[in-house]
Write an enzyme that holds these catalytic residues in place. Structure first.
Site, short mmCIF file in Angstrom:
data_model
loop_
_atom_site.label_atom_id
_atom_site.label_comp_id
_atom_site.label_asym_id
_atom_site.label_seq_id
_atom_site.Cartn_x
_atom_site.Cartn_y
_atom_site.Cartn_z
CG ASP A 4 131.42 15.96 88.08
OD1 ASP A 4 130.39 15.60 88.68
OD2 ASP A 4 131.37 16.61 87.03
NE ARG A 9 124.57 13.12 88.55
CZ ARG A 9 125.04 14.32 88.20
NH1 ARG A 9 126.18 14.39 87.53
NH2 ARG A 9 124.40 15.42 88.51
CG ASP A 58 130.11 12.50 83.69
OD1 ASP A 58 129.74 11.46 84.25
OD2 ASP A 58 130.10 13.61 84.25
CG ASP A 101 133.66 14.19 84.19
OD1 ASP A 101 133.12 14.21 85.32
OD2 ASP A 101 133.21 14.78 83.20
#
Length: 525
Positions: free
Chosen positions: A192, A245, A196, A163
């Protein structure tokens, strides 16, 4: 926090200088905060606000080790500090530094178990190259004017689980502003998420930032049952060349306004598992399935207004795939507790292009579609298009009584969730009418919620504790739909407040003598 005596300040300064001498940190000893654009907006302005290191020392760092050293050189883990970063931060110059006011690790910038910190790029710029920023068990954090790129979870080198910026484990009040987060591919290439949040992360704003060239823009909640996150604002950001996302919401409430979404390749805002998204005045361009509930049959909700859909394609609906288009309409009403201004969606691509990302001079827009330097103290003005806004109101302090409310306990038959639970306990135990069963957090603090399928009006709650290892000494009662604080107090008991229609109410334990046990969380009209 009271001011320290001259001798205490001198001791802290000498300690900081000792760390600086060992690591090369450039320190400015006088207690003066660095210039930070305006103030936190959106949900980061709630829950007491987000001020970062305002009022503390200003430190200059050109390596990751120096950033860690600055954190470790503070008098305590909550002593305010502003760290001005210039240059490239990478694995070669990011080492672990030890101290009583920090908890760091090599190869990642660790903002762990700390509070009151600003990390801001200055000078020629701050680039975190393959080194992620990890925020854990921390609060009141500002990250501004930085670039974080190519952070990997597989391959070499790895950092922060892949992340760019990751938040987890009881994080509160984070504002990320005027930053650039980018990757060079998706999961198969070792990357990734860019942004997040999981495991009870709340009151976060991402503003005037660029997220691009990634398989995953970001998530809120790590699974369909991990629903303790929420109250996130995304505004004036560019999402570009993102597969999915943008973001993925599992539960919680999010507000997206005046963002430019360009080339969302598979899906965009994925509201699922009961999440509520307020989506207004955004510009969606050259993208696919930009809003809906995707890859699950656990429904999410949205309120839409003023958006532009430019060359957006929509897939057919399926049992686990529910795009909001081709003609998106609201399936819920989502309110937010703060004031804000809206740029017209038609000018969003221009405004975002001129303001979003690191190195843009911290320019902002006041709703006039004209980028400008931020005011020291921003104020909300009328929006160019109609919108319902709300100004924050003072949080009432309540004294709980032992007298039971009258009427029917509305918690019976409702649903429940929470931030964490100790082994052998259950969220459902707080609404089963049985005083011999209970919920406990996985520690001394945590939250438990009661929720309904439609708005329900309540004006009092009764929290009944079971005998055990600890007793509640501090709490907050939250409107789970908006994040607004209904009341705060010390000992648990019966609390009354103005009648409020909501779908979820949360009892957050902020202090306890040990691990508390909540037998019943009763709600009454």
């Amino acid at each position: 926090m009271g001011r320290r005596s001259p001798s205490t300040r001198l001791q802290a300064a000498l300690a900081a200088l000792a760390v600086a001498a060992a690591t090369g940190v450039i320190l400015t000893i006088p207690e003066a905060s660095a210039a930070v654009a305006a103030g936190a907006t959106g949900y980061a302005s709630q829950n007491g606000g987000t001020t970062g290191g305002a009022g503390g020392q200003t430190v200059r760092a050109t390596t990751g080790t120096q950033i860690h050293a600055a954190l470790c050189g503070r008098a305590s883990s909550s002593t305010p500090i502003t760290i001005q970063v210039e240059g490239t931060i990478n694995h070669a110059n990011t080492a672990k530094v030890s101290g009583t006011s920090c908890n760091t690790a090599a190869g990642v910038i660790e903002l762990k178990q700390i509070s009151n910190v600003t990390l801001v790029g200055v000078g020629a710029g701050a680039v975190f190259d393959q080194v992620g920023i990890h925020i854990r068990e921390s609060s009141n954090i500002i990250i501004q004017n930085v670039t974080v790129k190519n952070v990997k979870k597989s391959g070499s080198p790895t950092s922060n689980g892949g992340d760019a910026i990751g938040m987890e484990s009881d994080v509160r009040n984070v504002w990320v502003d005027h930053s650039t987060l980018e990757a060079s591919g998706g999961e198969s290439e070792g990357f990734d998420g860019l942004f997040d949040m999981k495991d009870n992360t709340q009151y976060v704003t991402l503003s005037y930032s660029v997220l691009r060239n990634s398989g995953r823009g970001g998530l809120v909640g790590s699974s369909e049952t991990e629903l303790s996150n929420g109250f996130i604002t995304y505004h004036h950001n560019l999402y570009e060349n993102i597969d999915s996302r943008a973001p993925l919401l599992r539960g919680g409430t999010a507000h997206m306004y005046d963002n430019h979404y360009r080339q969302l390749n598979e899906s965009g805002i994925n509201s699922r598992a009961g999440a509520h998204a307020k989506v207004e005045n955004n510009y969606f361009e050259d993208s696919k399935d930009v809003l809906g509930t995707f890859y699950t049959d656990a429904a999410g909700y949205w309120q839409v207004a003023g958006n532009v859909f430019d060359n957006v394609t929509w897939s057919p609906k399926g049992t686990d795939y529910n795009p909001a288009g081709p003609n998106p309409t609201s399936n819920a009403t989502v309110s937010v507790p703060y004031a804000y201004t809206l740029d017209s969606a038609s000018c969003v691509p221009d405004v975002v292009a001129r303001t979003a990302g690191a190195g843009k001079g911290l320019l902002v827009s006041d709703g006039s579609c004209t980028p400008q330097s931020p005011s020291p103290t921003p104020t909300a003005t009328a929006s160019p298009t109609p919108t319902a806004t709300a100004s924050p109101t003072p949080t009432p302090t309540a004294t709980a009584t032992t007298a039971p409310p009258s009427g029917t306990n509305l918690s019976i038959g409702a649903g429940s969730d929470g931030s964490s639970k100790a082994d052998g306990t259950s969220y459902g135990n707080v609404r089963d009418g049985n005083l011999s069963t209970y919920w406990s957090p996985a520690g001394t603090t945590g939250s438990v919620s009661v929720k309904w399928g439609s708005p329900t009006t309540i004006s009092s709650v009764r929290v009944r504790e079971a005998a055990g290892a600890g007793t509640v000494t501090g709490w907050r009662l939250l409107n789970g739909d908006t994040g607004a604080v209904l009341a705060t107090g010390g000992a648990a008991g019966t609390v009354t407040f103005p009648a409020t229609a909501l779908s979820k109410v949360t009892f957050e334990i902020t202090g306890a003598t040990g691990t508390p046990r909540v037998a019943e969380f009763e709600t009454y009209a």
